[in-house]
Scaffold this motif. Structure first.
Motif, mmCIF file in Angstrom:
data_model
loop_
_atom_site.group_PDB
_atom_site.id
_atom_site.type_symbol
_atom_site.label_atom_id
_atom_site.label_comp_id
_atom_site.label_asym_id
_atom_site.label_seq_id
_atom_site.Cartn_x
_atom_site.Cartn_y
_atom_site.Cartn_z
ATOM 1 N N LEU B 145 -1.524 -103.401 -72.043
ATOM 2 C CA LEU B 145 -0.248 -104.116 -71.881
ATOM 3 C C LEU B 145 0.860 -103.209 -71.367
ATOM 4 O O LEU B 145 1.800 -103.675 -70.719
ATOM 5 N N GLU B 171 -2.593 -107.509 -66.506
ATOM 6 C CA GLU B 171 -1.311 -107.068 -67.070
ATOM 7 C C GLU B 171 -0.662 -105.953 -66.261
ATOM 8 O O GLU B 171 0.335 -105.376 -66.700
ATOM 9 N N LYS B 197 2.203 -114.791 -66.946
ATOM 10 C CA LYS B 197 2.056 -113.523 -66.223
ATOM 11 C C LYS B 197 3.277 -113.237 -65.343
ATOM 12 O O LYS B 197 4.159 -114.064 -65.197
ATOM 13 N N ASN B 295 5.797 -106.059 -70.807
ATOM 14 C CA ASN B 295 5.434 -106.226 -72.220
ATOM 15 C C ASN B 295 6.138 -105.190 -73.094
ATOM 16 O O ASN B 295 6.255 -104.028 -72.703
#
Lengths: 217, 389
Positions: B145, B171, B197, B295
């Motif tokens: 992430l 990711e 996303k 993230n």
């Protein structure tokens, strides 16, 4: 909800704020299809191939599946994807050891009556693949029907596909294989797959269904 | 703070829950403009899908981009075509996307779970190398992430062993590794355009590659036809993309700079507030590379007064929809198909420590202040928040 064209779908998505898949439009589509077909469960899936695979995988079978000679190549492949063995089958020469029959219906209405009789007498599952048309006339009896919603070719313009069944427990399996973001009760399945329908796909399919209803009036 | 909390009968810190999904929403007018072109007449759909493939090839600096209906089925396709013929196993990390083992199952192969590198939470190149055996058909490396996996080391393992590698780059759509764009490494890198996303196409996926033959095989595969590639023939599966999703994705690509800029501001805000919090470590982005800042992940360490799970439960109660980082790890799940588990020392150490915090386009800097103040409040009043370490 009034969806007249694709722009209305975009407006609806922005209005609801629901951008991920399997949202309110997808749920509305399932309800509308259940109503249209007078069936207990309509499980919408991303495309026709995935719908066939999920329809077969949810049955938890092992062995050979009779595939009627009219089935297109991708339908035969779907049997193999579900870890079953496809066997080309004609009405006058049906092997005794089949665990299911996949019959292709290219016209609507009754499908391969001999195959259906065989499935009934041998207690094997019967799946009708409506291919190349979208018909309200479903095969009677304990069958599972797979059809494309929105186009007849299964190509890029098809909006999505649907699995139709009156079997509630089986439908729940299908929803778990397709996955529903945990919105459904969890049922043990061999493996999950992303077969969900986006809000845009669902909106296009709803427009298709609306237009069809208008034509039928 | 206390009187605002639901736990103490207050109205809560947020009127709407805040989540960990990016949920970037491109301008509606732009989506409609692309959609009108895509649905505007003969050839419109194909032209819009082709335009998206070209844009993504340029964006990733890849020679070819092949669109699919979803990232899930794009991964299945890449694995199925790339895997060595006659071999049965795919090496994957355990600390990853919850459906990744199912991806391998649908490709007709057996997942072999290997450990992570504690430093970057990505699949360990050493673990990959140690677990390559006679039955290894493919390495499925996954970017974590935050930042990227060790691409150089993984590719070296692939080269020296002769086992091909596919990268799950879902990711890491915007990242560079050693100054080079993820998506440009050649073999096969797979991305998603799900609404959560960086590029929100509502749904969709794609594979980047520099090999024309592989791209051509993927194109044929996604029509559902059987495909001859690398000396063997594989059954394809309908993975055709949808023109509506292409319209959303193109609009998202137009606004990518603003999307990333917002994410960066959220990340900087978290960094400022969390830098001196005892027991909390923010996973920092490598800013020598290009990154999406998409993230936000923290480690809840032993010296934080409550456990990761107690902190999470208290956050969720207040509509802060933080999530455990890839939990449970795949090797702890039950499978109805064969799966092989290797050494999991680092994964099992990490599995109870990391949290994804709210971020993305619907989270504001003020929200970040509130989340961080709440973490402070939990730390200062840990006796009210359950399980302590």
């Amino acid at each position: 909800m009034n969806l007249a064209n694709p722009n209305d779908i975009v407006e609806h998505i922005y209005g609801s704020g629901y951008f991920t898949n399997h949202g309110p439009l997808a749920k509305k589509l399932e309800d509308s299809l259940q109503d249209f077909f007078h069936i207990e469960n309509a499980v919408v899936v991303g495309n026709e191939s995935l719908a066939l695979i999920i329809a077969l995988a949810g049955l938890d079978l092992t062995g050979r599946v009779g595939v009627s000679v009219h089935c297109p190549e991708f339908a035969v492949n779907a049997v193999a994807w579900a870890e079953l063995e496809p066997v080309s089958t004609q009405w006058d020469a049906v092997p005794d050891d089949l665990v299911a029959v996949l019959a292709c219906d290219r016209r609507g209405g009754e499908t391969d009556p001999a195959l259906l009789r065989h499935a009934g007498s041998h207690r094997c599952k019967f799946i009708v693949h409506q291919h190349g048309h979208f018909s309200r006339e479903l095969q009677e009896g304990p069958v599972i029907t797979v059809t494309t919603v929105g186009a007849t070719s299964g190509g890029p313009t098809a909006h999505c596909a649907v699995i139709l069944t009156d079997d509630d427990a089986l439908a729940e399996k299908y929803r778990n294989i397709r996955s529903s973001y945990g919105a459904r009760k969890t049922v043990d399945v061999r493996a999950t797959a992303n077969g969900r329908v986006s809000e845009f796909q669902a909106g296009m399919a709803l427009i298709f269904l609306q237009n069809l209803r208008k034509q039928m009036v | 703070m206390q009187k605002r909390l639901k736990k103490f009968g207050g109205l809560g810190l947020f009127s709407m829950p805040i989540s960990t999904s990016n949920l970037y929403t491109p301008r509606k007018e732009t989506v409609i403009r692309y959609l009108s072109r895509g649905l505007g007449g003969p050839g419109g759909e194909a032209a819009l899908l082709f335009e998206l493939e070209q844009r993504l090839s340029d964006y990733h600096q890849a020679e070819h981009c092949v669109l699919f209906s979803t990232g899930f089925w794009a991964l299945v396709a890449a694995i199925k075509l790339r895997a060595l013929s006659g071999k049965t196993q795919v090496i994957i990390p355990s600390f990853t996307y919850r459906r990744l083992a199912d991806v391998v199952y649908w490709a007709g192969l057996i997942p072999v779970f290997v450990d992570i590198d504690a430093g970057d939470l990505a699949v360990s190149p050493r673990a990959v190398a140690q677990n390559i055996g006679d039955e290894t058909a493919l390495i499925l490396a996954v970017h974590p992430l935050v930042n990227c996996c060790d691409v150089t080391a993984i590719m070296e393992v692939s080269r020296s062993s002769g086992v091909p590698v596919v990268f799950d780059a879902v990711e890491s759509a915007h990242e560079t590794y050693a100054g080079r764009r993820v998506g440009s490494f050649g073999g096969g890198e797979v991305f998603s355009m799900h609404a959560s996303k960086l590029v929100n196409g509502l749904e969709g996926g794609y594979v980047c590659t520099n090999e024309a033959a592989f791209a051509s095989a993927l194109e044929r595969y996604k029509t559902g036809a059987s495909v001859a590639f690398a000396g063997t023939t594989r059954r394809g599966l309908n993975g055709l993309p949808h023109v509506g999703h292409a319209a959303f994705a193109l609009a998202g690509l137009d606004e990518l700079a603003g999307n990333v800029s917002h994410n960066q501001s959220i990340y900087n805000c978290y960094r400022k507030h969390l830098s001196d919090k005892a027991g909390i470590r923010l996973l920092e982005f490598d800013e020598k590379e290009q990154t999406s800042y998409k993230n936000i992940v923290i480690e809840v360490r032993e010296n934080f007064p409550v456990t990761r799970d107690a902190l999470l439960a208290s956050m969720n109660l207040e509509s802060i929809l933080a999530r455990k980082y890839y939990y449970p790890p795949l090797h702890k799940k039950r499978f109805s198909y064969p799966a092989i588990i290797r050494d999991m020392t680092q994964t099992e150490f990490a599995e109870s420590r990391y949290l994804n915090l709210p971020c993305g386009s619907r989270v504001t800097e003020q929200d970040v202040h509130t989340v961080c103040d709440f973490i402070d409040f939990v730390a200062e009043n840990h006796e009210w928040f359950g399980e302590t370490l």
